[in-house]
Design a protein around this motif. Structure first.
Motif, short mmCIF file in Angstrom:
data_model
loop_
_atom_site.label_atom_id
_atom_site.label_comp_id
_atom_site.label_asym_id
_atom_site.label_seq_id
_atom_site.Cartn_x
_atom_site.Cartn_y
_atom_site.Cartn_z
N LEU A 68 0.83 -1.20 0.00
CA LEU A 68 0.00 0.00 0.00
C LEU A 68 0.87 1.25 0.00
CD1 LEU A 68 -2.64 1.55 0.26
CD2 LEU A 68 -2.58 1.13 2.74
N ALA A 69 1.93 1.25 0.78
CA ALA A 69 2.82 2.40 0.83
C ALA A 69 3.44 2.67 -0.54
CB ALA A 69 3.92 2.17 1.87
N SER A 70 3.85 1.62 -1.23
CA SER A 70 4.42 1.78 -2.56
C SER A 70 3.40 2.34 -3.54
CB SER A 70 4.94 0.42 -3.07
OG SER A 70 6.00 -0.06 -2.27
N ALA A 71 2.16 1.85 -3.45
CA ALA A 71 1.11 2.34 -4.34
C ALA A 71 0.81 3.82 -4.07
CB ALA A 71 -0.16 1.51 -4.16
N LEU A 72 0.85 4.24 -2.82
CA LEU A 72 0.62 5.65 -2.49
C LEU A 72 1.74 6.53 -3.03
CD1 LEU A 72 -0.70 5.23 1.16
CD2 LEU A 72 -1.98 6.18 -0.76
N LYS A 73 2.97 6.06 -2.93
CA LYS A 73 4.09 6.83 -3.46
C LYS A 73 3.96 6.98 -4.98
CE LYS A 73 7.43 5.67 0.17
NZ LYS A 73 8.72 4.99 0.48
N GLU A 74 3.50 5.93 -5.63
CA GLU A 74 3.29 6.00 -7.08
C GLU A 74 2.25 7.05 -7.45
OE1 GLU A 74 2.26 2.10 -8.37
OE2 GLU A 74 4.23 1.23 -7.93
N ILE B 246 1.97 10.72 -3.45
CA ILE B 246 1.78 11.08 -2.05
C ILE B 246 3.14 11.19 -1.36
CG2 ILE B 246 0.70 10.42 0.12
CD1 ILE B 246 -1.24 11.13 -2.18
N ASN B 247 3.32 12.24 -0.60
CA ASN B 247 4.57 12.48 0.14
C ASN B 247 4.58 11.61 1.39
OD1 ASN B 247 6.99 13.56 1.02
ND2 ASN B 247 6.01 15.36 1.93
N LEU B 248 4.85 10.34 1.22
CA LEU B 248 4.67 9.35 2.28
C LEU B 248 5.99 9.06 2.99
CD1 LEU B 248 2.24 7.46 3.24
CD2 LEU B 248 3.50 5.64 2.12
N TYR B 249 5.90 8.89 4.31
CA TYR B 249 7.04 8.49 5.12
C TYR B 249 6.70 7.15 5.76
CZ TYR B 249 10.86 8.69 8.52
OH TYR B 249 11.99 8.41 9.26
N ILE B 250 7.49 6.13 5.44
CA ILE B 250 7.36 4.83 6.08
C ILE B 250 8.76 4.39 6.47
CG2 ILE B 250 7.42 3.64 3.84
CD1 ILE B 250 5.67 1.44 5.10
N VAL B 251 8.90 3.85 7.66
CA VAL B 251 10.22 3.47 8.15
C VAL B 251 10.77 2.34 7.29
CG1 VAL B 251 11.50 2.50 10.08
CG2 VAL B 251 9.72 4.20 10.50
N GLU B 252 11.96 2.55 6.75
CA GLU B 252 12.68 1.55 5.96
C GLU B 252 14.03 1.37 6.63
OE1 GLU B 252 11.40 0.01 3.46
OE2 GLU B 252 9.86 1.26 2.55
N ALA B 253 14.12 0.49 7.59
CA ALA B 253 15.35 0.33 8.36
C ALA B 253 16.22 -0.78 7.78
CB ALA B 253 15.02 0.02 9.81
N ASP C 171 -6.29 -5.47 -2.34
CA ASP C 171 -5.91 -4.77 -3.56
C ASP C 171 -5.25 -3.46 -3.14
OD1 ASP C 171 -5.71 -3.24 -5.90
OD2 ASP C 171 -7.52 -4.14 -6.77
N ALA C 172 -3.92 -3.45 -3.12
CA ALA C 172 -3.19 -2.29 -2.62
C ALA C 172 -3.48 -1.04 -3.44
CB ALA C 172 -1.69 -2.59 -2.62
N HIS C 173 -3.61 -1.19 -4.76
CA HIS C 173 -3.84 -0.01 -5.60
C HIS C 173 -5.23 0.56 -5.40
CE1 HIS C 173 -0.07 0.02 -7.88
NE2 HIS C 173 -0.09 -1.28 -7.74
N ALA C 174 -6.23 -0.32 -5.23
CA ALA C 174 -7.58 0.16 -4.98
C ALA C 174 -7.66 0.88 -3.63
CB ALA C 174 -8.57 -1.00 -5.03
N CYS C 175 -7.01 0.31 -2.63
CA CYS C 175 -6.98 0.96 -1.32
C CYS C 175 -6.25 2.29 -1.39
CB CYS C 175 -6.31 0.04 -0.31
SG CYS C 175 -6.31 0.67 1.39
N ALA C 176 -5.15 2.33 -2.16
CA ALA C 176 -4.38 3.57 -2.30
C ALA C 176 -5.22 4.67 -2.95
CB ALA C 176 -3.12 3.32 -3.12
#
Length: 302
Positions: A62-68, A71-78, A173-178
């Motif tokens: 979902l985070a990837s779909a929002l970035k596409e 959306i100026n999204l921040y998700i922790v990528e450690a 469906d990540a894209h539909a949710c996004a």
């Protein structure tokens, strides 16, 4: 005889910046500026439980779909060696909106200082707008491993009258949710234009906002119309593609600027990255680096 050593790196530049002045309150010294006076740009914070399970896979999709969608999204990528707590703190301290990916164990109070319980707590303390995605049977989520503390905190954030996006027991469906989340973000930006720049990437916001402003996704007063729905979906797809194209163009231009900067950097023997940035007038970035412990006298590796 060996050649003379290069001149020492400058401490004061033509633009008036000074890296180290030996004082505590010089208005032109970058080392004197307190970290609290500088602020990072705000963003949309993505809050979830990251347990390397199926739910984390869905959340990151979902985070990837929002970035596409721009959306100026921040998700922790450690990565290995990264400070997960510090990355979470950066996300929370600079969030304009929070997205809660609310699984059954969301908000559980654990021994981690960066658990989702803390994220919910910070959202409440700052009265941050929240978009909730329901991924569990009970609402609000009722985690079971903390004597009810997480359930109580969730009950304060997710009030009875709050609308959420219900994806429990639905084919994921990540894209539909996004698309649903992006619509809610767009509505937030219309009601509060001051946060629009925090929600949408600068390069993609115009195309995405323009398209979504003319659509009523998910149906409307006109009833079901397959041709209309198909046209709307195509308009959103084109807007998203245009947003990504502009973002990539912007990134390409930035990369070209960076290449020029590297060439100039090589000409400044003995300078550090901080010296170069200060000479270019990048006061904010240098102050943040110094506040984070960057060494002013460290030599470059170029």
């Amino acid at each position: 005889l060996p050649p003379p050593p290069p001149p020492p790196p400058p401490n004061t530049f033509q633009n008036g910046n000074t890296l180290v002045c030996g004082k505590d309150d010089s208005p032109t010294c970058l080392s004197c500026k307190p970290a609290t006076s500088m602020s990072l740009s705000k963003h949309v914070m993505f809050s979830a439980r990251f347990l390397k399970d199926a739910n984390e896979t869905k959340a990151r999709a979902l985070a990837s779909a929002l970035k596409e969608k721009g959306i100026n999204l921040y998700i922790v990528e450690a990565d290995v060696g990264d400070d997960f707590g510090q990355l979470t703190a950066t996300g929370l301290n600079n969030m304009a909106v929070m997205i809660s990916f609310a699984t059954w164990n969301y908000g559980e109070k654990t021994t981690s200082p960066s658990c989702s319980y803390v994220e919910v707590q910070r959202c409440l303390e700052r009265n941050t707008p929240v978009i909730a995605i329901k991924m569990c049977p009970d609402w609000p989520p009722r985690p079971t491993g903390d004597n009810g503390e997480g359930a109580d905190m969730n009950g304060m954030l997710f009030t009875a009258g709050q609308v959420y996006l219900d994806w429990y027991n639905k084919p994921w469906d990540a894209h539909a949710c996004a698309t649903q989340v992006a619509e809610k973000l767009h509505n937030m930006a219309q009601k509060n234009p001051s946060i629009s720049k925090d929600i949408f990437l600068a390069a993609g916001s115009g195309a995405l906002e323009g398209a979504m402003g003319s659509l009523q996704l998910g149906g409307g007063g006109g009833g079901s119309n397959p041709q209309r729905q198909q046209a709307e979906a195509e308009a959103v797809r084109k807007a998203e593609a245009e947003a990504v194209r502009k973002w990539r163009q912007s990134a390409t231009r930035l990369s070209e600027t960076d290449r020029v900067a590297v060439v100039q950097w090589r000409k400044t023997v003995g300078w550090t990255a901080l010296h170069f940035a200060a000479d270019q007038g990048e006061e904010e970035g240098v102050s943040l680096l110094i506040a984070a412990g960057a060494a002013v006298d460290a030599k470059t590796t170029m």
